[in-house]
Design a protein around this motif. Structure first.
Motif, PDB file in Angstrom:
ATOM      1  N   SER A  47       0.841  -1.207   0.000  1.00 58.80           N
ATOM      2  CA  SER A  47       0.000   0.000   0.000  1.00 58.80           C
ATOM      3  C   SER A  47       0.873   1.254   0.000  1.00 58.80           C
ATOM      4  N   CYS A  48       0.494   2.225  -0.836  1.00 55.83           N
ATOM      5  CA  CYS A  48       1.237   3.483  -0.896  1.00 55.83           C
ATOM      6  C   CYS A  48       0.306   4.663  -0.679  1.00 55.83           C
ATOM      7  N   SER A  49       0.882   5.752  -0.131  1.00 59.06           N
ATOM      8  CA  SER A  49       0.170   7.016  -0.006  1.00 59.06           C
ATOM      9  C   SER A  49       0.963   8.059  -0.776  1.00 59.06           C
ATOM     10  N   PHE A  50       0.325   9.193  -1.022  1.00 60.22           N
ATOM     11  CA  PHE A  50       0.958  10.229  -1.838  1.00 60.22           C
ATOM     12  C   PHE A  50       0.783  11.574  -1.154  1.00 60.22           C
ATOM     13  N   LEU A  51       1.892  12.240  -0.935  1.00 59.92           N
ATOM     14  CA  LEU A  51       1.898  13.485  -0.159  1.00 59.92           C
ATOM     15  C   LEU A  51       2.192  14.687  -1.049  1.00 59.92           C
ATOM     16  N   ARG A  52       1.305  15.671  -0.984  1.00 55.91           N
ATOM     17  CA  ARG A  52       1.597  16.969  -1.609  1.00 55.91           C
ATOM     18  C   ARG A  52       2.125  17.841  -0.480  1.00 55.91           C
ATOM     19  N   GLU A  53       3.434  18.097  -0.527  1.00 51.24           N
ATOM     20  CA  GLU A  53       4.069  18.748   0.618  1.00 51.24           C
ATOM     21  C   GLU A  53       3.624  20.185   0.816  1.00 51.24           C
ATOM     22  N   ALA A  54       3.327  20.866  -0.293  1.00 48.96           N
ATOM     23  CA  ALA A  54       2.995  22.291  -0.212  1.00 48.96           C
ATOM     24  C   ALA A  54       1.903  22.569   0.826  1.00 48.96           C
ATOM     25  N   ASP A  55       0.850  21.730   0.857  1.00 51.61           N
ATOM     26  CA  ASP A  55      -0.220  21.966   1.830  1.00 51.61           C
ATOM     27  C   ASP A  55      -0.484  20.726   2.688  1.00 51.61           C
ATOM     28  N   ARG A  56       0.463  19.788   2.674  1.00 52.29           N
ATOM     29  CA  ARG A  56       0.399  18.571   3.501  1.00 52.29           C
ATOM     30  C   ARG A  56      -0.926  17.817   3.301  1.00 52.29           C
ATOM     31  N   THR A  57      -1.287  17.692   2.025  1.00 47.27           N
ATOM     32  CA  THR A  57      -2.444  16.873   1.662  1.00 47.27           C
ATOM     33  C   THR A  57      -1.950  15.474   1.299  1.00 47.27           C
ATOM     34  N   VAL A  58      -2.687  14.459   1.765  1.00 53.55           N
ATOM     35  CA  VAL A  58      -2.283  13.082   1.503  1.00 53.55           C
ATOM     36  C   VAL A  58      -3.413  12.326   0.801  1.00 53.55           C
ATOM     37  N   ILE A  59      -3.058  11.526  -0.201  1.00 53.88           N
ATOM     38  CA  ILE A  59      -3.984  10.553  -0.774  1.00 53.88           C
ATOM     39  C   ILE A  59      -3.527   9.212  -0.207  1.00 53.88           C
ATOM     40  N   ALA A  60      -4.382   8.557   0.568  1.00 52.31           N
ATOM     41  CA  ALA A  60      -3.891   7.442   1.386  1.00 52.31           C
ATOM     42  C   ALA A  60      -4.490   6.080   1.045  1.00 52.31           C
ATOM     43  N   GLY A  61      -5.329   5.989   0.011  1.00 48.02           N
ATOM     44  CA  GLY A  61      -5.940   4.690  -0.289  1.00 48.02           C
ATOM     45  C   GLY A  61      -6.652   4.148   0.944  1.00 48.02           C
ATOM     46  N   ASP A  62      -6.557   2.837   1.164  1.00 47.76           N
ATOM     47  CA  ASP A  62      -7.263   2.235   2.292  1.00 47.76           C
ATOM     48  C   ASP A  62      -6.454   2.269   3.589  1.00 47.76           C
ATOM     49  N   CYS A  63      -5.369   3.030   3.599  1.00 43.16           N
ATOM     50  CA  CYS A  63      -4.574   3.191   4.823  1.00 43.16           C
ATOM     51  C   CYS A  63      -5.328   4.067   5.826  1.00 43.16           C
ATOM     52  N   VAL A  64      -6.113   5.009   5.305  1.00 42.40           N
ATOM     53  CA  VAL A  64      -6.869   5.918   6.172  1.00 42.40           C
ATOM     54  C   VAL A  64      -8.313   5.987   5.675  1.00 42.40           C
ATOM     55  N   LEU A  65      -9.232   5.512   6.499  1.00 39.62           N
ATOM     56  CA  LEU A  65     -10.653   5.569   6.153  1.00 39.62           C
ATOM     57  C   LEU A  65     -11.376   6.254   7.292  1.00 39.62           C
ATOM     58  N   LYS A  66     -12.199   7.215   6.943  1.00 37.58           N
ATOM     59  CA  LYS A  66     -12.792   8.045   7.987  1.00 37.58           C
ATOM     60  C   LYS A  66     -13.661   7.263   8.976  1.00 37.58           C
ATOM     61  N   ARG A  67     -14.512   6.385   8.471  1.00 36.36           N
ATOM     62  CA  ARG A  67     -15.531   5.795   9.354  1.00 36.36           C
ATOM     63  C   ARG A  67     -15.174   4.429   9.934  1.00 36.36           C
ATOM     64  N   ILE A  68     -14.235   3.728   9.313  1.00 34.43           N
ATOM     65  CA  ILE A  68     -13.909   2.391   9.824  1.00 34.43           C
ATOM     66  C   ILE A  68     -12.398   2.238   9.959  1.00 34.43           C
TER      67      ILE A  68
END
Ligand SMILES: [Zn+2]
Ligand SMILES: [Zn+2]
Length: 320
Positions: free
Chosen positions: A168-189
């Motif tokens: 599993s990989c995540s992707f960080l946009r450093e300029a505003d510390r936004t991350v695309i995290a796939g199933d590593c981070v899910l809000k409700r579960i």
């Protein structure tokens, strides 16, 4: 560099999946949705709204190779000629001829799952395979930790965040510390650390939960302001989620330890007690969850583990 979320329907229990379009040169799609007519149409509709055609896509990046995320990768790549598919080398779900059935069978047997039950799980997973096309080894490139996906206007830093799956990989946009995290981070579960062979030594199982905790701590070290997950809404307060996950994992660990009788037990038996009504794919996920927590408790010296009759037997430390 704008990140455009597109929600696609899936036939799975988890519900819709989020894929992310970066309409910047080279036009990049992060995850693709499952191989269903409905997901395909919804994806095209989302692209149309962003004034992008499938043939414009130059790069398809996979957070991980579960069917709901990688299913359309191959057909999109074929349609968008010369586009590149990137995935971490520890991922295996997208590969042609992967050996995982045998490896999984060995892991499940050691976890005490009865042979008939393993057969059922295998059938079910074969059924799920129809929601994704596979790739030959020379048809995709590799995502490498700490390298960058460059765009004409900005970059995304690749973070290998194993746990849910080994690659599993995540992707960080450093300029505003936004991350695309796939199933590593899910809000409700709390994401399920799925039982997997270790990519380095497939005769062992991957220490999914221990790896996952490291990945979460690593993401936290970037103090993200916004995290886009693979399902559900984005997470604005990562610190709250981090603490909630840790609490949930600790509570579950306590519960698992309490379920171990003095005479010892297998992960399968623990799973049966934790999720008595589990059906279908959830029977496999229940075993995954039990193994993950038992492994973590064992690695932290809280329970004992021995091999008996080809099965791993967990015992409370005090009983020894
Ligand atoms: Zn997944
Ligand atoms: Zn998913």
């Amino acid at each position: 560099m704008k990140i455009i979320p597109i929600s696609l329907p899936t036939p799975f229990y988890i519900g819709p999946v989020n894929v992310y379009l970066i309409a910047e040169d080279p036009i990049t799609l992060i995850d693709t949705g499952p191989k269903t007519k409905e997901a395909n149409e919804a994806l095209r509709e989302g692209l149309r709204k962003a004034r992008i055609r499938v043939s414009d896509i130059r790069r398809i990046v996979l957070t991980h190779a579960h069917e709901d995320h990688c299913g359309l990768a191959r057909s999109l790549r074929d349609e968008a000629k010369d586009s590149q598919v990137l995935v971490h080398s520890w991922e295996s779900g997208h590969r042609v001829g992967r050996l995982e059935y045998e490896e999984h069978r060995a892991l499940l047997t050691r976890a005490g799952v009865p042979p008939g039950e393993i057969q059922r799980m295998r059938k079910m997973y074969e059924g799920v395979r129809k929601y994704a096309d596979s790739f030959e080894a020379d048809e995709y490139g590799e995502l490498r930790d700490e390298e960058e996906l460059e765009f004409s206007n900005g970059a995304l830093r690749i973070l290998h965040t194993p746990g849910h799956t080994p690659g599993s990989c995540s992707f960080l946009r450093e300029a505003d510390r936004t991350v695309i995290a796939g199933d590593c981070v899910l809000k409700r579960i709390t994401p399920n650390p799925v039982l997997s062979p270790d990519p380095v030594d497939p005769s062992k199982r991957f220490a999914s939960l221990a790896e996952y905790l490291v990945s979460l701590a690593r993401l936290r070290s970037f103090a993200p302001t916004l995290v886009h997950g693979g399902h559900g809404e984005p997470v604005h307060d990562f610190e709250e989620l981090f603490n909630r996950y840790f609490r949930a994992i600790r509570e579950r660990q306590t519960e698992v330890i309490r379920l171990i009788p003095k005479t010892g037990t297998t992960a399968w038996e623990v799973a049966q007690q934790m999720f008595p009504g589990a059906d279908d794919v959830h029977r496999f996920l229940a075993v995954s969850e039990a193994v993950a927590h038992l492994d973590l408790a064992h690695s932290e010296g809280k329970i004992a583990l021995e091999l008996g009759d080809g099965k791993e037997i967990y015992r409370p430390i005090s009983a020894r």
